[in-house]
Design a protein around this motif. Structure first.
Motif, PDB file in Angstrom:
ATOM      1  N   LYS A  77      65.100  33.635  33.481  1.00 15.32           N
ATOM      2  CA  LYS A  77      64.385  33.735  32.208  1.00 15.32           C
ATOM      3  C   LYS A  77      63.853  35.159  31.976  1.00 15.32           C
ATOM      4  CE  LYS A  77      64.293  29.416  30.610  1.00 15.32           C
ATOM      5  NZ  LYS A  77      64.840  29.048  29.269  1.00 15.32           N
ATOM      6  N   LYS A  78      63.447  35.795  33.038  1.00 15.21           N
ATOM      7  CA  LYS A  78      62.879  37.140  32.940  1.00 15.21           C
ATOM      8  C   LYS A  78      63.945  38.174  32.608  1.00 15.21           C
ATOM      9  CE  LYS A  78      59.843  40.309  35.475  1.00 15.21           C
ATOM     10  NZ  LYS A  78      59.106  40.525  36.751  1.00 15.21           N
ATOM     11  N   ALA A  79      65.173  37.915  33.056  1.00 14.79           N
ATOM     12  CA  ALA A  79      66.269  38.862  32.829  1.00 14.79           C
ATOM     13  C   ALA A  79      66.979  38.518  31.522  1.00 14.79           C
ATOM     14  CB  ALA A  79      67.250  38.808  33.993  1.00 14.79           C
ATOM     15  N   ALA A  80      66.705  39.259  30.485  1.00 15.55           N
ATOM     16  CA  ALA A  80      67.270  38.967  29.166  1.00 15.55           C
ATOM     17  C   ALA A  80      68.787  39.115  29.136  1.00 15.55           C
ATOM     18  CB  ALA A  80      66.640  39.904  28.137  1.00 15.55           C
ATOM     19  N   SER A  81      69.353  39.812  30.101  1.00 13.82           N
ATOM     20  CA  SER A  81      70.796  40.065  30.110  1.00 13.82           C
ATOM     21  C   SER A  81      71.622  38.853  30.542  1.00 13.82           C
ATOM     22  CB  SER A  81      71.112  41.238  31.050  1.00 13.82           C
ATOM     23  OG  SER A  81      70.681  40.932  32.383  1.00 13.82           O
ATOM     24  N   VAL A  82      71.014  37.904  31.248  1.00 15.15           N
ATOM     25  CA  VAL A  82      71.771  36.780  31.813  1.00 15.15           C
ATOM     26  C   VAL A  82      72.217  35.825  30.707  1.00 15.15           C
ATOM     27  CG1 VAL A  82      71.736  34.808  33.373  1.00 15.15           C
ATOM     28  CG2 VAL A  82      70.602  36.938  34.035  1.00 15.15           C
ATOM     29  N   LYS A  83      73.537  35.659  30.598  1.00 11.28           N
ATOM     30  CA  LYS A  83      74.102  34.767  29.584  1.00 11.28           C
ATOM     31  C   LYS A  83      74.398  33.378  30.144  1.00 11.28           C
ATOM     32  CE  LYS A  83      76.563  38.690  27.488  1.00 11.28           C
ATOM     33  NZ  LYS A  83      76.334  39.635  28.616  1.00 11.28           N
ATOM     34  N   ARG A  84      74.787  33.337  31.422  1.00  8.87           N
ATOM     35  CA  ARG A  84      75.222  32.053  31.997  1.00  8.87           C
ATOM     36  C   ARG A  84      74.724  31.902  33.433  1.00  8.87           C
ATOM     37  NH1 ARG A  84      81.474  30.052  31.739  1.00  8.87           N
ATOM     38  NH2 ARG A  84      80.884  30.031  29.516  1.00  8.87           N
ATOM     39  N   LEU A  85      74.268  30.706  33.741  1.00  8.38           N
ATOM     40  CA  LEU A  85      73.908  30.336  35.112  1.00  8.38           C
ATOM     41  C   LEU A  85      74.886  29.276  35.588  1.00  8.38           C
ATOM     42  CD1 LEU A  85      71.864  30.217  37.568  1.00  8.38           C
ATOM     43  CD2 LEU A  85      70.880  28.254  36.385  1.00  8.38           C
ATOM     44  N   VAL A  86      75.466  29.494  36.758  1.00  6.54           N
ATOM     45  CA  VAL A  86      76.329  28.502  37.394  1.00  6.54           C
ATOM     46  C   VAL A  86      75.619  28.013  38.645  1.00  6.54           C
ATOM     47  CG1 VAL A  86      78.570  28.059  38.471  1.00  6.54           C
ATOM     48  CG2 VAL A  86      78.418  29.609  36.500  1.00  6.54           C
ATOM     49  N   LEU A  87      75.445  26.710  38.745  1.00  5.24           N
ATOM     50  CA  LEU A  87      74.806  26.111  39.920  1.00  5.24           C
ATOM     51  C   LEU A  87      75.848  25.390  40.749  1.00  5.24           C
ATOM     52  CD1 LEU A  87      72.261  25.190  41.551  1.00  5.24           C
ATOM     53  CD2 LEU A  87      72.240  23.158  40.088  1.00  5.24           C
ATOM     54  N   LEU A  88      75.929  25.743  42.025  1.00  2.74           N
ATOM     55  CA  LEU A  88      76.781  25.006  42.951  1.00  2.74           C
ATOM     56  C   LEU A  88      76.037  23.744  43.356  1.00  2.74           C
ATOM     57  CD1 LEU A  88      79.381  24.934  44.633  1.00  2.74           C
ATOM     58  CD2 LEU A  88      78.117  26.073  46.451  1.00  2.74           C
ATOM     59  N   SER A  89      76.495  22.597  42.884  1.00 10.26           N
ATOM     60  CA  SER A  89      75.810  21.334  43.094  1.00 10.26           C
ATOM     61  C   SER A  89      76.696  20.391  43.910  1.00 10.26           C
ATOM     62  CB  SER A  89      75.438  20.732  41.735  1.00 10.26           C
ATOM     63  OG  SER A  89      74.611  19.605  41.873  1.00 10.26           O
ATOM     64  N   SER A  90      76.448  19.105  43.806  1.00  4.14           N
ATOM     65  CA  SER A  90      77.162  18.127  44.617  1.00  4.14           C
ATOM     66  C   SER A  90      77.462  16.869  43.816  1.00  4.14           C
ATOM     67  CB  SER A  90      76.316  17.748  45.842  1.00  4.14           C
ATOM     68  OG  SER A  90      76.871  16.637  46.525  1.00  4.14           O
TER      69      SER A  90
END
Length: 299
Positions: free
Chosen positions: A99-112
Motif C-alpha cells: 500500500k505504501k509503494a504507489a508503484s505496485v500494480k499487482r500482488l501475486v500470493l503463492l497460496s495452497s
C-alpha cells in the motif's frame, strides 16, 4: 519492469527468480532475505538482481517502492508459535508495504489448495489468513493455490539411500493426489508477475489452483524412485490414524498437530478429499519422474 520477491529464500521463490532472470523482457528483480549470506551465487552474479536484507516479521524492513509487482510467499512455521497469528502478522506487514509503494500494480500470493477454508485443513489455514488480508492489497491481486509439492518427497531420500525404504502418509496407496513441481510453480508465478499492466485479470482477485499434468498415488511415487535407482524400494504406509504420532516424532507438538491435520484433510473423510468448493485449475507440465530424477541424480 521491477519485480520484488518476498521472502526470496524458499525454493518456490528461487524458481520464480530463476525464470524471471531468464525472461527475454529483462525484468529487474529484488529478493528479500533475512540472511544475505544465503543468497545463491547464480543470482548475485546477475546485474539485474538485487538482494535486500529484510524480514516479513519486521514491517520497517520492507520497502517495495519502485516495484511494479510483488510475489509474496507465506512460509511454513516450524516453531511452537500460533501459526495463524504469525500468518496474520507477516501478511499485514506485506500489505502495508504494498500500500505504501504507489508503484505496485499487482500482488501475486503463492497460496495452497484448500485456502478457501478457515477450518479442517491444519497448516493450510495460514494461506486462508494470508488471502483474507491480501485480497485488496493492490490494484490487481492473484492467488496461486498450489497442489502438493512433488519436491516434498525429497524428505524420503535419507531412508531410501540408507535403508532402501520410504514412509508415505498418502493412503490408501492407490489414492491419487494432485501434485505440482516447484519448477512449474516458478514459471507460473513469473508469468503472473510479468502480466501486470499487460494481461487483464478475469476476476480480482484472480484465483486458481495449480496442479501437475496428472494426479499421483503412493505407488506412482514408489515406481518413480525404483525406475531412477534401478532397484526395488520398500514403501511403509502411515495410516490416517497414525498421522499424529508420525508427525510428533518429526516436529514440535503444535507444529505436528497442524501438519497431521493438513495431511488428513486430503485423505478420505477430509474436507479436501471431495472438495465441495473447487476453483479454476491450471496445469504444469513437469512429471513426478522428472522431479525424482532431479532429486536423486541432479539431472
Amino acid at each position: 519492469m521491477q519485480v520484488t520477491v518476498v521472502p526470496a529464500s524458499p525454493k518456490t521463490g528461487q524458481a520464480t527468480i530463476r525464470t524471471l532472470l531468464a525472461d527475454p523482457s529483462n525484468p529487474t528483480v529484488k529478493g528479500y532475505y533475512r540472511d544475505l549470506s544465503k543468497v545463491p551465487a547464480e543470482f548475485t552474479s546477475n546485474p539485474r538482481f538485487e538482494a535486500v536484507k529484510g524480514d516479513v516479521e519486521d514491517a520497517g524492513s520492507l520497502d517495495f517502492s519502485g516495484s511494479d509487482t510483488v510475489l509474496n510467499i507465506t512460509p511454513p512455521l516450524y516453531e511452537e508459535k500460533d501459526i495463524i497469528a504469525h500468518a496474520r502478522l507477516v501478511s499485514e506487514n506485506v500489505k502495508a508495504a504494498v500500500k505504501k509503494a504507489a508503484s505496485v500494480k499487482r500482488l501475486v500470493l503463492l497460496s495452497s489448495v484448500g485456502a478457501q477454508y478457515d477450518h479442517g485443513t491444519g497448516e493450510i489455514r495460514t494461506n486462508h489468513e494470508a488471502e483474507a488480508i491480501l485480497k485488496d492489497a493492490a490494484a490487481e491481486v492473484v492467488f496461486v493455490r498450489c497442489a502438493y509439492f512433488m519436491e516434498n518427497w525429497a524428505m524420503s531420500l535419507d531412508t531410501i539411500l540408507r535403508e532402501g525404504f520410504f514412509y508415505t502418509t498418502l493412503t490408501p496407496l492407490d489414492h491419487a493426489l494432485p501434485m505440482i513441481a516447484v519448477q512449474d510453480i516458478g514459471s507460473t508465478c513469473a508469468a503472473e508477475l510479468l502480466g501486470a499492466g499487460n494481461t487483464a485479470l478475469p476476476s480480482n482477485p484472480h484465483i486458481f489452483e495449480l496442479h501437475g499434468p496428472r494426479a499421483y498415488t503412493s505407488v506412482d511415487v514408489q515406481q518413480a524412485f525404483e525406475e531412477v535407482m534401478g532397484k526395488s524400494i520398500e514403501m511403509r504406509p502411515i495410516e490416517k490414524a497414525g498421522l499424529d504420532e508420525f508427525y510428533a516424532a518429526v516436529f514440535p507438538p503444535m507444529v505436528a498437530k497442524e501438519f497431521a491435520a493438513m495431511n488428513a484433510s486430503y485423505l478420505e473423510g477430509g474436507i479436501l478429499y471431495e472438495d465441495p468448493q473447487p476453483t479454476v485449475r491450471e496445469k504444469g507440465t513437469t512429471e513426478l519422474l522428472d522431479v525424482v530424477r532431479q532429486m536423486l541424480l541432479g539431472a
